[in-house]
Design a protein around this motif. Structure first.
Motif, short mmCIF file in Angstrom:
data_model
loop_
_atom_site.label_atom_id
_atom_site.label_comp_id
_atom_site.label_asym_id
_atom_site.label_seq_id
_atom_site.Cartn_x
_atom_site.Cartn_y
_atom_site.Cartn_z
N SER A 150 23.25 46.93 62.64
CA SER A 150 24.82 47.12 62.67
C SER A 150 26.09 47.29 62.34
CB SER A 150 24.34 46.43 64.29
OG SER A 150 24.72 45.38 64.07
N ALA A 151 25.29 46.10 61.74
CA ALA A 151 26.54 45.58 60.59
C ALA A 151 26.32 46.81 59.32
CB ALA A 151 25.93 44.79 59.93
N SER A 153 25.91 49.62 59.95
CA SER A 153 26.07 50.97 60.60
C SER A 153 28.01 50.79 60.17
CB SER A 153 25.28 51.29 62.17
OG SER A 153 25.99 52.24 62.52
N ASP A 154 27.95 49.40 61.27
CA ASP A 154 29.38 49.12 61.10
C ASP A 154 30.71 49.04 59.97
OD1 ASP A 154 28.98 48.95 63.96
OD2 ASP A 154 29.22 47.09 63.96
N GLY A 155 30.10 49.05 58.59
CA GLY A 155 30.66 49.34 58.03
C GLY A 155 30.85 48.02 57.45
N MET A 156 31.24 47.78 56.30
CA MET A 156 31.74 45.93 55.62
C MET A 156 32.35 46.75 55.39
SD MET A 156 27.90 44.46 54.63
CE MET A 156 26.72 44.46 56.00
N TYR A 157 33.76 45.71 55.25
CA TYR A 157 35.89 45.22 54.31
C TYR A 157 34.81 44.72 53.39
CZ TYR A 157 39.76 44.74 53.28
OH TYR A 157 40.96 44.09 52.21
N ALA A 168 26.14 53.36 57.39
CA ALA A 168 24.71 52.68 56.51
C ALA A 168 23.72 52.91 57.33
CB ALA A 168 24.88 52.53 54.66
N LYS A 169 22.29 53.63 57.04
CA LYS A 169 21.81 53.28 57.81
C LYS A 169 20.57 52.19 56.79
CE LYS A 169 17.29 55.90 59.75
NZ LYS A 169 16.83 56.94 60.22
N LEU A 170 20.17 51.85 57.55
CA LEU A 170 19.44 50.71 57.39
C LEU A 170 17.75 50.19 58.60
CD1 LEU A 170 19.26 46.86 56.13
CD2 LEU A 170 17.57 47.23 58.67
N GLU A 171 17.03 50.62 58.12
CA GLU A 171 15.59 50.36 58.61
C GLU A 171 15.29 49.24 58.28
OE1 GLU A 171 11.42 53.21 59.03
OE2 GLU A 171 13.26 53.82 58.18
N PHE A 194 23.76 42.44 51.79
CA PHE A 194 23.30 42.09 51.92
C PHE A 194 23.61 40.91 51.93
CE2 PHE A 194 19.88 45.46 51.83
CZ PHE A 194 19.35 45.92 52.96
N GLY A 195 24.45 40.41 50.38
CA GLY A 195 25.15 39.36 50.30
C GLY A 195 25.81 38.92 51.46
N ARG A 196 26.53 39.47 52.63
CA ARG A 196 27.41 39.19 53.75
C ARG A 196 26.47 39.01 54.14
NH1 ARG A 196 31.90 42.06 54.45
NH2 ARG A 196 33.07 42.24 52.64
N PHE A 197 24.60 38.75 54.41
CA PHE A 197 24.12 37.64 55.30
C PHE A 197 23.41 36.39 54.78
CE2 PHE A 197 23.59 41.50 56.80
CZ PHE A 197 23.93 41.36 58.55
N ARG A 198 23.58 36.60 53.11
CA ARG A 198 23.07 35.01 52.17
C ARG A 198 21.77 35.14 52.08
NH1 ARG A 198 27.49 31.67 51.85
NH2 ARG A 198 28.79 31.21 53.54
N ASN A 199 21.29 36.96 52.22
CA ASN A 199 20.01 36.93 51.15
C ASN A 199 19.67 37.75 50.45
OD1 ASN A 199 17.46 38.11 51.89
ND2 ASN A 199 17.48 38.26 54.32
#
Length: 240
Positions: A150-151, A153-157, A168-171, A194-199
């Motif tokens: 969902s993160a 799909s919603d887009g990130m600022y 964006a689609k993530l599978e 992915f950095g938003r998840f510290r990953n």
């Protein structure tokens, strides 16, 4: 996204280093052919792929070229670089004139690169407004789960550019891998998302651009021309 257009008389005058008056005489004497036909028009509009002959000898004979490359790590998506090998340097025996890369990949990213001399095609293919999907297989340092979907799909600022990414689609492919499909390519976009998840992203591999899939028969560093179907399908995708 326009071709490099110019007038025929200007091109010939510059090519032969003669006056436009001399060019007009060549045209009146039926000595110039453009795309297989005698041409007398001084203001004839030509582009970089117009086939131009003078007395049967080629003044310009560029043809459109399209290649896919399986880019390895450590290779830069550039025409020249003082430190690293370039993607174009891997295309052995290819005339580099006018060639450029459609859609760059970072130094340590791998996968599909499209290389062409057709700037109109490449710019249209990579423009966000044409909504052409780019698909990547991403390997992460830490486990992932469905909460990422969902993160993306919603887009990130992104505050630095004051933009919000398009959906964006993530599978989720496996515990440490995801397949991401997006229609834009902001600076280090996938790594930053992915950095938003510290990953941290361990590996980023592009699998496709639009309907062009990376040929699995190509080893890293190998390339081949696009076939007619791949070019035509992509052109129709851009036009819709």
């Amino acid at each position: 996204m326009r071709s490099k257009r110019s007038r025929l008389d200007q091109f010939i005058a510059q090519k032969l280093q003669v006056s436009k008056k001399a060019v007009r005489l060549l045209l009146l004497e039926n000595r110039v052919q453009v795309d297989g036909r005698i041409c007398k028009e001084v203001d004839k509009q030509i582009n970089e792929f117009s086939q131009i002959l003078l007395d049967g000898n080629g003044l310009q004979q560029h043809s459109r070229q399209y290649y896919m490359l399986n880019k390895p790590t450590g290779v830069v998506s550039a025409t020249k670089d003082d430190i690293h090998p370039t993607a174009l340097s891997l295309l052995d025996g290819i005339d580099f004139e006018l060639m450029h890369i459609a859609g760059r990949l970072d130094l340590n990213s791998t996968g599909l690169l499209l290389i062409t001399n057709d700037s109109q095609w490449s710019q249209a293919l990579m423009a966000p407004e044409t909504k052409v999907d780019k698909q990547y297989l991403v390997t992460l340092a830490n486990p992932i789960d469905d909460s990422y979907i969902s993160a993306f799909s919603d887009g990130m600022y992104f505050g630095y550019e004051d933009i919000t990414t398009k959906p964006a689609k993530l599978e989720v492919v496996s515990e440490f891998q995801a397949r991401v499909t997006l229609q834009e390519g902001k600076y280090h976009q996938i790594k930053r998302m992915f950095g938003r998840f510290r990953n941290p992203v361990v590996a980023l591999h592009r699998e496709s651009i639009g309907n062009i899939l990376l040929d699995n028969a190509l080893k890293q560093g190998e390339y081949r021309p696009l076939d007619e179907v791949e070019v035509l399908v992509t052109e129709s995708l851009i036009e819709t």
